[in-house]
Design an enzyme around this catalytic site. Sequence first.
Site, PDB file in Angstrom:
ATOM      1  N   PRO A   1     -56.776 -44.934 -31.288  1.00  0.00           N
ATOM      2  CA  PRO A   1     -56.281 -43.563 -31.455  1.00  0.00           C
ATOM      3  C   PRO A   1     -54.793 -43.598 -31.741  1.00  0.00           C
ATOM      4  CG  PRO A   1     -56.690 -44.048 -29.129  1.00  0.00           C
ATOM      5  CD  PRO A   1     -57.183 -45.222 -29.902  1.00  0.00           C
TER       6      PRO A   1
ATOM      7  N   MET B   1     -51.502 -40.967 -32.937  1.00  0.00           N
ATOM      8  CA  MET B   1     -51.044 -39.613 -33.197  1.00  0.00           C
ATOM      9  C   MET B   1     -50.609 -39.453 -34.646  1.00  0.00           C
ATOM     10  SD  MET B   1     -51.532 -37.860 -30.511  1.00  0.00           S
ATOM     11  CE  MET B   1     -50.621 -36.371 -30.932  1.00  0.00           C
TER      12      MET B   1
ATOM     13  N   CYS C   1     -49.832 -44.027 -23.395  1.00  0.00           N
ATOM     14  CA  CYS C   1     -48.770 -43.430 -24.203  1.00  0.00           C
ATOM     15  C   CYS C   1     -47.475 -43.358 -23.388  1.00  0.00           C
ATOM     16  CB  CYS C   1     -49.175 -42.034 -24.672  1.00  0.00           C
ATOM     17  SG  CYS C   1     -47.918 -41.234 -25.698  1.00  0.00           S
TER      18      CYS C   1
END
Length: 335
Positions: A15, A17, A98
């Site tokens: 994943p 962003m 993150c």
Amino acid sequence: MPPTTGLSRRFSVAPMMDWTTPHFRYLARLLSRHTLLYTEMVTTGALIHGDTQRFLRHDPAEYPLALQLGGSHAGELAQCAKLAEQFGFDEVNLNVGCPSDRVQNNMIGACLMGHPDKVAEGVSAMIDATNLPVTVKHRIGINGRESWDELCEFVEKVAAAGCRTFIVHARIAILEGLSPKENRDIPPLKYDWVYRLKQTYPDLEIIINGGIKTFDECHDHLQHTDGVMLGREAYHNPWLLAGVDPEFFGERAPVQTRHEALRAMIPFIESELERGVFLTHISRHLLGLFHGIPGGRQFRRYISENAHKRGAGIEVIQAALEKVREHENPAIAEA
């Protein structure tokens, strides 16, 4: 609804962003049927209080597909895990990696490495709320909490809550003084720690992530772990994914050339344009498709110079495609 079988974490795309959007994921799925894809991280607050439909929108062609959540409140995570199942995702993943200041302030991401009990509480609530597999993506530590024993404490507590799959970015996160970009490069990779986790907890599924670029590296890691997750390399050089099915799953690639892949994407691009999506929001994810190929620079330049123009449509993609000579990739074709 997604398929009930065939979910494999042997090879996945991380994943990311602004990168693993529905538009990139559609391209990735054209290149590989088996690669497990992940959404961008979506916060629980955005899903519960924002435009849920927009955040969870995806095309059924993207399956197998996992939703990554950012959050720490057990009740909200449970509510969002239910939404993941309702919207047809194959897996729900909790972000514990993150390092950005913005998410730290909301108790999201890597800072949760310092709160294993809170992560375990959230995971337990998610597992109770859904029939989907619940997984965790995390670092090997954070500054001030970076010992092997503390990593084991984290894994053991979260595993006791019911999590069986841990996706491990083989770096610590430094929560003060480094940007998210620097946190992807500066802390040293410790692949041996991820290998050691698998040795220590053989009943858990351990997926390795961080700095992996080639299939040779993937095969080396697969000698010690259950799966590999690639990030930036898969985005910047997406044609790499066309080799995944032959290399790791023993199946012929879905497409044999980059041109074939892009032509297959044109109906999807047209449907997105009809929805009112700007071409540049789609085309930016296509720029790496001809990476390293004669004409690839002209392809990228043409799109970059024209996709943002008022009224730009599919003709920009078609004209850019003509900048690159088509030829079959023998390695992909033979596999």
